[in-house]
Design a protein around this motif. Structure first.
Motif, PDB file in Angstrom:
ATOM      1  N   LEU A 167       6.327 -21.677  31.189  1.00  0.00           N
ATOM      2  CA  LEU A 167       6.886 -20.981  30.022  1.00  0.00           C
ATOM      3  C   LEU A 167       8.116 -20.163  30.422  1.00  0.00           C
ATOM      4  CD1 LEU A 167       6.377 -20.507  26.966  1.00  0.00           C
ATOM      5  CD2 LEU A 167       5.114 -18.445  27.631  1.00  0.00           C
ATOM      6  N   ALA A 168       8.037 -19.500  31.566  1.00  0.00           N
ATOM      7  CA  ALA A 168       9.178 -18.717  32.052  1.00  0.00           C
ATOM      8  C   ALA A 168      10.365 -19.630  32.361  1.00  0.00           C
ATOM      9  CB  ALA A 168       8.785 -17.920  33.291  1.00  0.00           C
ATOM     10  N   THR A 169      10.092 -20.800  32.909  1.00  0.00           N
ATOM     11  CA  THR A 169      11.164 -21.758  33.191  1.00  0.00           C
ATOM     12  C   THR A 169      11.814 -22.225  31.891  1.00  0.00           C
ATOM     13  OG1 THR A 169      10.091 -22.482  35.230  1.00  0.00           O
ATOM     14  CG2 THR A 169      11.715 -23.978  34.263  1.00  0.00           C
ATOM     15  N   ILE A 170      10.973 -22.530  30.890  1.00  0.00           N
ATOM     16  CA  ILE A 170      11.502 -22.965  29.590  1.00  0.00           C
ATOM     17  C   ILE A 170      12.373 -21.870  28.978  1.00  0.00           C
ATOM     18  CG2 ILE A 170      10.884 -23.585  27.221  1.00  0.00           C
ATOM     19  CD1 ILE A 170       8.334 -24.911  28.419  1.00  0.00           C
ATOM     20  N   LYS A 171      11.920 -20.630  29.084  1.00  0.00           N
ATOM     21  CA  LYS A 171      12.703 -19.510  28.541  1.00  0.00           C
ATOM     22  C   LYS A 171      14.091 -19.478  29.172  1.00  0.00           C
ATOM     23  CE  LYS A 171      12.596 -14.477  27.927  1.00  0.00           C
ATOM     24  NZ  LYS A 171      11.817 -13.250  28.188  1.00  0.00           N
ATOM     25  N   GLY A 172      14.161 -19.748  30.459  1.00  0.00           N
ATOM     26  CA  GLY A 172      15.447 -19.787  31.138  1.00  0.00           C
ATOM     27  C   GLY A 172      16.303 -20.975  30.729  1.00  0.00           C
ATOM     28  N   LEU A 173      15.661 -22.052  30.290  1.00  0.00           N
ATOM     29  CA  LEU A 173      16.398 -23.256  29.896  1.00  0.00           C
ATOM     30  C   LEU A 173      16.926 -23.189  28.469  1.00  0.00           C
ATOM     31  CD1 LEU A 173      14.055 -25.999  31.426  1.00  0.00           C
ATOM     32  CD2 LEU A 173      16.286 -25.249  32.286  1.00  0.00           C
ATOM     33  N   CYS A 174      16.076 -22.718  27.540  1.00  0.00           N
ATOM     34  CA  CYS A 174      16.499 -22.783  26.130  1.00  0.00           C
ATOM     35  C   CYS A 174      16.114 -21.553  25.319  1.00  0.00           C
ATOM     36  CB  CYS A 174      15.964 -24.055  25.468  1.00  0.00           C
ATOM     37  SG  CYS A 174      14.170 -24.246  25.497  1.00  0.00           S
ATOM     38  N   GLY A 175      15.628 -20.512  25.981  1.00  0.00           N
ATOM     39  CA  GLY A 175      15.291 -19.280  25.269  1.00  0.00           C
ATOM     40  C   GLY A 175      13.910 -19.336  24.634  1.00  0.00           C
ATOM     41  N   THR A 176      13.607 -18.308  23.863  1.00  0.00           N
ATOM     42  CA  THR A 176      12.288 -18.215  23.239  1.00  0.00           C
ATOM     43  C   THR A 176      12.241 -18.854  21.855  1.00  0.00           C
ATOM     44  OG1 THR A 176      12.819 -16.038  22.304  1.00  0.00           O
ATOM     45  CG2 THR A 176      11.740 -16.071  24.469  1.00  0.00           C
ATOM     46  N   GLY A 177      13.376 -19.301  21.359  1.00  0.00           N
ATOM     47  CA  GLY A 177      13.409 -19.886  20.022  1.00  0.00           C
ATOM     48  C   GLY A 177      13.257 -21.394  19.988  1.00  0.00           C
ATOM     49  N   CYS A 178      13.313 -22.046  21.147  1.00  0.00           N
ATOM     50  CA  CYS A 178      13.228 -23.504  21.140  1.00  0.00           C
ATOM     51  C   CYS A 178      11.783 -23.958  20.924  1.00  0.00           C
ATOM     52  CB  CYS A 178      13.807 -24.100  22.418  1.00  0.00           C
ATOM     53  SG  CYS A 178      12.933 -23.711  23.942  1.00  0.00           S
ATOM     54  N   GLU A 179      11.653 -25.149  20.435  1.00  0.00           N
ATOM     55  CA  GLU A 179      10.339 -25.717  20.101  1.00  0.00           C
ATOM     56  C   GLU A 179       9.412 -25.764  21.318  1.00  0.00           C
ATOM     57  OE1 GLU A 179       8.393 -29.906  18.457  1.00  0.00           O
ATOM     58  OE2 GLU A 179      10.559 -29.699  18.553  1.00  0.00           O
ATOM     59  N   GLU A 180       9.961 -26.121  22.472  1.00  0.00           N
ATOM     60  CA  GLU A 180       9.142 -26.231  23.676  1.00  0.00           C
ATOM     61  C   GLU A 180       8.546 -24.882  24.055  1.00  0.00           C
ATOM     62  OE1 GLU A 180      12.045 -29.563  23.591  1.00  0.00           O
ATOM     63  OE2 GLU A 180      12.241 -27.406  23.326  1.00  0.00           O
ATOM     64  N   TYR A 181       9.337 -23.832  23.955  1.00  0.00           N
ATOM     65  CA  TYR A 181       8.830 -22.488  24.264  1.00  0.00           C
ATOM     66  C   TYR A 181       7.740 -22.095  23.264  1.00  0.00           C
ATOM     67  CZ  TYR A 181       8.547 -17.573  25.477  1.00  0.00           C
ATOM     68  OH  TYR A 181       8.077 -16.350  25.876  1.00  0.00           O
ATOM     69  N   ARG A 182       8.010 -22.285  21.977  1.00  0.00           N
ATOM     70  CA  ARG A 182       7.039 -21.905  20.938  1.00  0.00           C
ATOM     71  C   ARG A 182       5.725 -22.671  21.099  1.00  0.00           C
ATOM     72  NH1 ARG A 182      11.572 -22.799  17.667  1.00  0.00           N
ATOM     73  NH2 ARG A 182      10.519 -24.621  16.790  1.00  0.00           N
ATOM     74  N   ASP A 183       5.819 -23.979  21.376  1.00  0.00           N
ATOM     75  CA  ASP A 183       4.606 -24.792  21.491  1.00  0.00           C
ATOM     76  C   ASP A 183       3.769 -24.413  22.708  1.00  0.00           C
ATOM     77  OD1 ASP A 183       5.361 -26.102  19.193  1.00  0.00           O
ATOM     78  OD2 ASP A 183       5.918 -27.982  20.190  1.00  0.00           O
ATOM     79  N   LEU A 184       4.424 -24.221  23.855  1.00  0.00           N
ATOM     80  CA  LEU A 184       3.656 -23.835  25.043  1.00  0.00           C
ATOM     81  C   LEU A 184       3.100 -22.426  24.898  1.00  0.00           C
ATOM     82  CD1 LEU A 184       2.459 -24.375  27.766  1.00  0.00           C
ATOM     83  CD2 LEU A 184       4.678 -23.829  28.809  1.00  0.00           C
ATOM     84  N   SER A 185       3.866 -21.538  24.328  1.00  0.00           N
ATOM     85  CA  SER A 185       3.371 -20.177  24.091  1.00  0.00           C
ATOM     86  C   SER A 185       2.122 -20.205  23.219  1.00  0.00           C
ATOM     87  CB  SER A 185       4.476 -19.334  23.448  1.00  0.00           C
ATOM     88  OG  SER A 185       4.034 -18.009  23.248  1.00  0.00           O
ATOM     89  N   ALA A 186       2.137 -21.038  22.181  1.00  0.00           N
ATOM     90  CA  ALA A 186       0.975 -21.167  21.295  1.00  0.00           C
ATOM     91  C   ALA A 186      -0.219 -21.728  22.064  1.00  0.00           C
ATOM     92  CB  ALA A 186       1.314 -22.064  20.111  1.00  0.00           C
ATOM     93  N   ALA A 187       0.022 -22.695  22.937  1.00  0.00           N
ATOM     94  CA  ALA A 187      -1.070 -23.272  23.735  1.00  0.00           C
ATOM     95  C   ALA A 187      -1.663 -22.220  24.664  1.00  0.00           C
ATOM     96  CB  ALA A 187      -0.569 -24.466  24.525  1.00  0.00           C
ATOM     97  N   ILE A 188      -0.824 -21.412  25.271  1.00  0.00           N
ATOM     98  CA  ILE A 188      -1.294 -20.346  26.160  1.00  0.00           C
ATOM     99  C   ILE A 188      -2.104 -19.308  25.376  1.00  0.00           C
ATOM    100  CG2 ILE A 188      -0.523 -18.409  27.595  1.00  0.00           C
ATOM    101  CD1 ILE A 188       1.799 -20.286  28.530  1.00  0.00           C
ATOM    102  N   ASP A 189      -1.685 -19.069  24.141  1.00  0.00           N
ATOM    103  CA  ASP A 189      -2.393 -18.109  23.275  1.00  0.00           C
ATOM    104  C   ASP A 189      -3.634 -18.705  22.621  1.00  0.00           C
ATOM    105  OD1 ASP A 189      -0.515 -16.172  23.904  1.00  0.00           O
ATOM    106  OD2 ASP A 189       0.676 -16.505  22.084  1.00  0.00           O
ATOM    107  N   GLY A 190      -3.960 -19.947  22.969  1.00  0.00           N
ATOM    108  CA  GLY A 190      -5.172 -20.569  22.443  1.00  0.00           C
ATOM    109  C   GLY A 190      -4.986 -21.348  21.159  1.00  0.00           C
ATOM    110  N   HIS A 191      -3.749 -21.667  20.831  1.00  0.00           N
ATOM    111  CA  HIS A 191      -3.457 -22.437  19.608  1.00  0.00           C
ATOM    112  C   HIS A 191      -2.642 -23.681  19.987  1.00  0.00           C
ATOM    113  CE1 HIS A 191      -4.819 -18.917  17.498  1.00  0.00           C
ATOM    114  NE2 HIS A 191      -3.936 -18.193  18.154  1.00  0.00           N
TER     115      HIS A 191
END
Length: 180
Positions: free
Chosen positions: A153-177
């Motif tokens: 997730l930290a790597t993705i944040k460095g690649l495309c920020g917190t607004g990209c789909e990949e960041y949002r999807d992995l963040s949701a998976a980490i949060d149990g969704h």
């Protein structure tokens, strides 16, 4: 008169620059618009973007790019084994997308460790490929390794920020969704 022409020219240049930046940003964020447009085909056929129809791949007439995109479409539709079968027909199987989608399909079939090995091959080709980082992080969550998922997730944040789909999807998976 000359000032007006210069201002108009600068306006055109600025507009073109903004369009280019938007295009690059959309690409970097993993735009899946091609996947969303891909047509479902009967088993044994592949969507060909040239003919805009489903075809049986006789003599490798369908491009690797179309095959790879269709394999991803199959995998996202839950047709994981069919996706792997299509990926097996690629002339060049050593692409970041082919390894990533192979990893996705095998992970979804319950073969998480095998999927992780494919994700790592994708990363070896392009360490800045955010989509593979997302899927690798999701695999780590399946393995009970949130620490490794958070590193992705930290790597993705460095690649495309917190607004990209990949960041949002992995963040949701980490949060149990996780994704459906």
């Amino acid at each position: 008169m000359k000032t007006k022409t210069v201002i108009q020219a600068l306006s055109v240049v600025c507009l073109a620059g903004n369009l280019l930046m938007f295009s690059v940003a959309a690409h970097a964020m993993g735009d899946d618009s091609a996947e969303k447009k891909t047509q479902d085909c009967p088993k044994g056929q592949i969507y060909d973007s040239k003919t805009k129809s489903c075809m049986v791949d006789k003599g490798s007439m369908i491009s690797d790019q179309d095959k790879t995109q269709y394999a991803y479409h199959l995998a996202k539709s839950g047709r994981y084994q069919e996706a792997l079968t299509v990926l097996n027909t690629l002339k060049d199987q050593n692409t970041k997308e082919a390894w990533n989608y192979r990893g996705y399909a095998t992970r979804k079939l319950g073969r998480t460790d095998e999927g992780i090995s494919y994700y790592q091959k994708s990363i070896a080709i392009d360490a800045n490929y955010a989509k593979v980082r997302e899927y690798l992080g999701e695999a780590y969550m399946i393995k009970g390794r949130p620490d490794l998922a958070k590193a992705q997730l930290a790597t993705i944040k460095g690649l495309c920020g917190t607004g990209c789909e990949e960041y949002r999807d992995l963040s949701a998976a980490i949060d149990g969704h996780p994704e459906s």
